[in-house]
Motif scaffolding. Structure first.
Motif, PDB file in Angstrom:
ATOM      1  N   MET A  24       0.854  -1.202   0.000  1.00 44.70           N
ATOM      2  CA  MET A  24       0.000   0.000   0.000  1.00 44.70           C
ATOM      3  C   MET A  24       0.888   1.250   0.000  1.00 44.70           C
ATOM      4  N   LYS A  25       0.695   2.097  -1.007  1.00 46.46           N
ATOM      5  CA  LYS A  25       1.517   3.293  -1.135  1.00 46.46           C
ATOM      6  C   LYS A  25       1.093   4.367  -0.135  1.00 46.46           C
ATOM      7  N   LEU A  26       2.051   5.215   0.243  1.00 42.79           N
ATOM      8  CA  LEU A  26       1.753   6.334   1.136  1.00 42.79           C
ATOM      9  C   LEU A  26       1.446   7.600   0.346  1.00 42.79           C
ATOM     10  N   TYR A  27       2.312   7.937  -0.610  1.00 46.43           N
ATOM     11  CA  TYR A  27       2.182   9.217  -1.315  1.00 46.43           C
ATOM     12  C   TYR A  27       1.384   9.037  -2.608  1.00 46.43           C
ATOM     13  N   THR A  28       0.074   9.145  -2.484  1.00 44.98           N
ATOM     14  CA  THR A  28      -0.871   8.947  -3.575  1.00 44.98           C
ATOM     15  C   THR A  28      -1.508  10.281  -3.958  1.00 44.98           C
ATOM     16  N   PRO A  29      -2.246  10.338  -5.104  1.00 46.15           N
ATOM     17  CA  PRO A  29      -2.976  11.566  -5.443  1.00 46.15           C
ATOM     18  C   PRO A  29      -3.960  11.990  -4.350  1.00 46.15           C
ATOM     19  N   ALA A  30      -4.597  11.026  -3.685  1.00 47.54           N
ATOM     20  CA  ALA A  30      -5.521  11.366  -2.600  1.00 47.54           C
ATOM     21  C   ALA A  30      -4.782  12.028  -1.442  1.00 47.54           C
ATOM     22  N   PHE A  31      -3.598  11.491  -1.109  1.00 43.55           N
ATOM     23  CA  PHE A  31      -2.767  12.085  -0.060  1.00 43.55           C
ATOM     24  C   PHE A  31      -2.421  13.527  -0.431  1.00 43.55           C
ATOM     25  N   ALA A  32      -2.029  13.747  -1.700  1.00 44.16           N
ATOM     26  CA  ALA A  32      -1.651  15.087  -2.151  1.00 44.16           C
ATOM     27  C   ALA A  32      -2.828  16.055  -2.096  1.00 44.16           C
ATOM     28  N   ALA A  33      -4.019  15.593  -2.497  1.00 42.18           N
ATOM     29  CA  ALA A  33      -5.195  16.467  -2.482  1.00 42.18           C
ATOM     30  C   ALA A  33      -5.553  16.879  -1.061  1.00 42.18           C
ATOM     31  N   LEU A  34      -5.522  15.916  -0.128  1.00 42.77           N
ATOM     32  CA  LEU A  34      -5.832  16.245   1.265  1.00 42.77           C
ATOM     33  C   LEU A  34      -4.738  17.106   1.887  1.00 42.77           C
ATOM     34  N   PHE A  35      -3.496  16.875   1.476  1.00 37.64           N
ATOM     35  CA  PHE A  35      -2.378  17.706   1.933  1.00 37.64           C
ATOM     36  C   PHE A  35      -2.643  19.172   1.582  1.00 37.64           C
ATOM     37  N   LEU A  36      -2.997  19.450   0.328  1.00 34.54           N
ATOM     38  CA  LEU A  36      -3.235  20.826  -0.121  1.00 34.54           C
ATOM     39  C   LEU A  36      -4.495  21.403   0.515  1.00 34.54           C
ATOM     40  N   ALA A  37      -5.507  20.559   0.700  1.00 35.50           N
ATOM     41  CA  ALA A  37      -6.735  21.036   1.351  1.00 35.50           C
ATOM     42  C   ALA A  37      -6.451  21.463   2.781  1.00 35.50           C
ATOM     43  N   ASN A  38      -5.668  20.649   3.501  1.00 37.55           N
ATOM     44  CA  ASN A  38      -5.347  21.006   4.883  1.00 37.55           C
ATOM     45  C   ASN A  38      -4.466  22.242   4.946  1.00 37.55           C
ATOM     46  N   LEU A  39      -3.537  22.366   3.993  1.00 39.85           N
ATOM     47  CA  LEU A  39      -2.664  23.546   3.950  1.00 39.85           C
ATOM     48  C   LEU A  39      -3.493  24.829   3.838  1.00 39.85           C
ATOM     49  N   THR A  40      -4.447  24.850   2.938  1.00 40.03           N
ATOM     50  CA  THR A  40      -5.239  26.064   2.736  1.00 40.03           C
ATOM     51  C   THR A  40      -6.234  26.292   3.872  1.00 40.03           C
ATOM     52  N   MET A  41      -6.770  25.191   4.429  1.00 40.79           N
ATOM     53  CA  MET A  41      -7.680  25.359   5.565  1.00 40.79           C
ATOM     54  C   MET A  41      -6.947  25.939   6.771  1.00 40.79           C
ATOM     55  N   VAL A  42      -5.743  25.424   7.044  1.00 38.42           N
ATOM     56  CA  VAL A  42      -4.959  25.946   8.167  1.00 38.42           C
ATOM     57  C   VAL A  42      -4.513  27.377   7.890  1.00 38.42           C
ATOM     58  N   SER A  43      -4.249  27.712   6.635  1.00 35.92           N
ATOM     59  CA  SER A  43      -3.915  29.097   6.291  1.00 35.92           C
ATOM     60  C   SER A  43      -5.066  30.032   6.648  1.00 35.92           C
ATOM     61  N   SER A  44      -6.293  29.578   6.393  1.00 40.15           N
ATOM     62  CA  SER A  44      -7.463  30.374   6.773  1.00 40.15           C
ATOM     63  C   SER A  44      -7.502  30.580   8.287  1.00 40.15           C
ATOM     64  N   TYR A  45      -7.275  29.491   9.021  1.00 38.77           N
ATOM     65  CA  TYR A  45      -7.255  29.561  10.485  1.00 38.77           C
ATOM     66  C   TYR A  45      -6.139  30.465  11.001  1.00 38.77           C
ATOM     67  N   SER A  46      -4.932  30.322  10.430  1.00 39.15           N
ATOM     68  CA  SER A  46      -3.778  31.038  10.980  1.00 39.15           C
ATOM     69  C   SER A  46      -3.775  32.531  10.643  1.00 39.15           C
ATOM     70  N   THR A  47      -4.559  32.957   9.660  1.00 42.64           N
ATOM     71  CA  THR A  47      -4.692  34.399   9.458  1.00 42.64           C
ATOM     72  C   THR A  47      -5.231  35.060  10.724  1.00 42.64           C
ATOM     73  N   PHE A  48      -5.981  34.293  11.516  1.00 45.15           N
ATOM     74  CA  PHE A  48      -6.569  34.839  12.735  1.00 45.15           C
ATOM     75  C   PHE A  48      -5.571  34.919  13.892  1.00 45.15           C
ATOM     76  N   PHE A  49      -4.307  34.513  13.659  1.00 41.79           N
ATOM     77  CA  PHE A  49      -3.273  34.817  14.642  1.00 41.79           C
ATOM     78  C   PHE A  49      -3.093  36.334  14.755  1.00 41.79           C
ATOM     79  N   LEU A  50      -3.448  37.052  13.698  1.00 42.19           N
ATOM     80  CA  LEU A  50      -3.354  38.514  13.701  1.00 42.19           C
ATOM     81  C   LEU A  50      -4.648  39.178  14.182  1.00 42.19           C
TER      82      LEU A  50
END
Length: 382
Positions: free
Chosen positions: A1-27
């Protein structure tokens, strides 16, 4: 079973942008102080967000195991897109909309709870068990990059265009997360049809009590850095607040590429004490910050601690748990972090108001050091 799949990459980018939304509120504390608030107001307003995220976790975790990871994440990202836009309605002195703002922050916190719990449960279903630390660690770098990107983009937007553009930026990040995860399917695992324990029944087990308590103490440290670094830097006339979060994220990302594989080889229990010691040391050194170089250096140190702690604590909580309860286990772990963030924001805000920033960060560092005692209570120690 592979680790780095297209699904992994899609969720990686989704989490990156979701956390970016959250972390803007550090300001966001800058919005509070600009409109007449003080350190105690920062603690309450930022704390209610974490409180809602923590207190909603039992039903959020149950929902994820019941309706699925993807459907839950869709709901969460819709909320992370809409709630920043509601802030556009807030104008004038803080006292004019204090109660509505607390309600907005409450709903926003529930949205974050859904997103974090759903996507970490979602990704664990995709990670081969023998690469659990590596998979969680590398996936977690998406959040760490997001922690840096949010303030890094939001600060110049705020300086140049003001708070309306800042809130639109946060909403744009949330919308990106919504779109990015849509192609990924749930990967449900076939298991015997047996009754599954409830959230609170799992929480009563020794393993999950220790995991939740460790996560709570980690959350106190995150509350200190997330809520009070910006006003401390502003008070000390440091121009580039985002430097701290940039160094923090770079360090936490870099250490994951080594620590994840190492933890899979030697066990996460060997990594956790090092993460605790480094993160606590960084918090205890914050009072020494007088220039941007020290701000960057201490951010880098806390980032190393974060990079070691988060995946190892998560792996400790989820290892050997069946598919049917992974949402609840992830809910306990992430809920522990949010509970610590809530209590930390509230109590540290009061400490900061009464005794200043130095006392605030020393208390946060000592709280994290108490994690060594909690860690000794884990089952199977030795």
């Amino acid at each position: 079973m592979k680790l780095y799949t297209p699904a992994f990459a899609a969720l990686f980018l989704a989490n990156l942008t979701m956390v970016s939304s959250y972390s803007t509120f550090f300001l966001f504390p800058l919005f509070i102080t600009k409109n007449g608030g003080n350190n105690q107001d920062i603690g309450i307003i930022m704390g209610v967000f974490a409180m809602a995220s923590a207190f909603s976790r039992p039903w959020v975790a149950e929902m994820i195991d019941r309706i699925g990871r993807k459907r839950s994440y869709t709901i969460g990202t819709l909320m992370m897109t809409a709630l920043p836009l509601v802030h556009l309605l807030l104008t004038g002195p803080l006292s004019a909309y204090y109660a509505p703002l607390l309600l907005i922050r409450t709903v926003h916190g529930i949205g974050l709870a859904i997103c974090f719990t759903a996507i970490f449960t979602f990704i664990i279903d995709l990670i081969p068990v023998q690469r659990l630390n590596e998979g969680i660690g590398i996936f977690g770098t998406s959040g760490l990059i997001g922690l840096a990107i949010g303030p890094l983009i939001a600060e110049p937007v705020l300086d140049r265009f003001g708070f309306p553009a800042y809130f639109l930026t946060a909403a744009g990040f949330g919308a990106a997360a919504l779109l990015l995860h849509l192609p990924v399917r749930d990967r449900k695992q076939a298991e015997p049809c047996t009754a599954t324990p409830s959230f609170f029944a799992l929480l009563k087990t020794r393993k999950q009590l220790v995991s939740g308590a460790m996560a709570l103490l980690f959350g106190v440290g995150l509350a200190a850095t997330g809520n009070f670094i910006a006003p401390l830097a502003q008070q000390r006339h440091l121009e580039y607040i985002s430097l701290y979060y940039l160094a923090y994220s770079l360090a936490a990302v870099s250490v994951r590429f080594v620590a994840g594989k190492l933890a899979d080889r030697v066990g996460e229990n060997q990594i956790i004490p090092w993460g605790l010691a480094i993160a606590a040391s960084a918090l205890l050194l914050v009072p020494l910050i007088t220039n941007n170089v020290l701000l960057l250096g201490i951010g880098f140190l806390f980032g190393i601690g974060h990079g070691l702690l988060f995946p190892s604590l998560n792996a400790m909580a989820i290892r050997n748990e069946p598919y049917a309860v992974r949402g609840k286990v992830t809910g306990i772990f992430t809920g522990g972090i949010d509970s610590g963030s809530f209590l930390g924001a509230l109590l540290l805000g009061v400490i900061g108001q009464q005794a200043g920033f130095a006392a605030l960060f020393i208390c946060a560092g000592l709280a994290m050091l108490s994690g060594f005692w909690v860690f000794r209570l884990r089952p199977g120690r030795g």
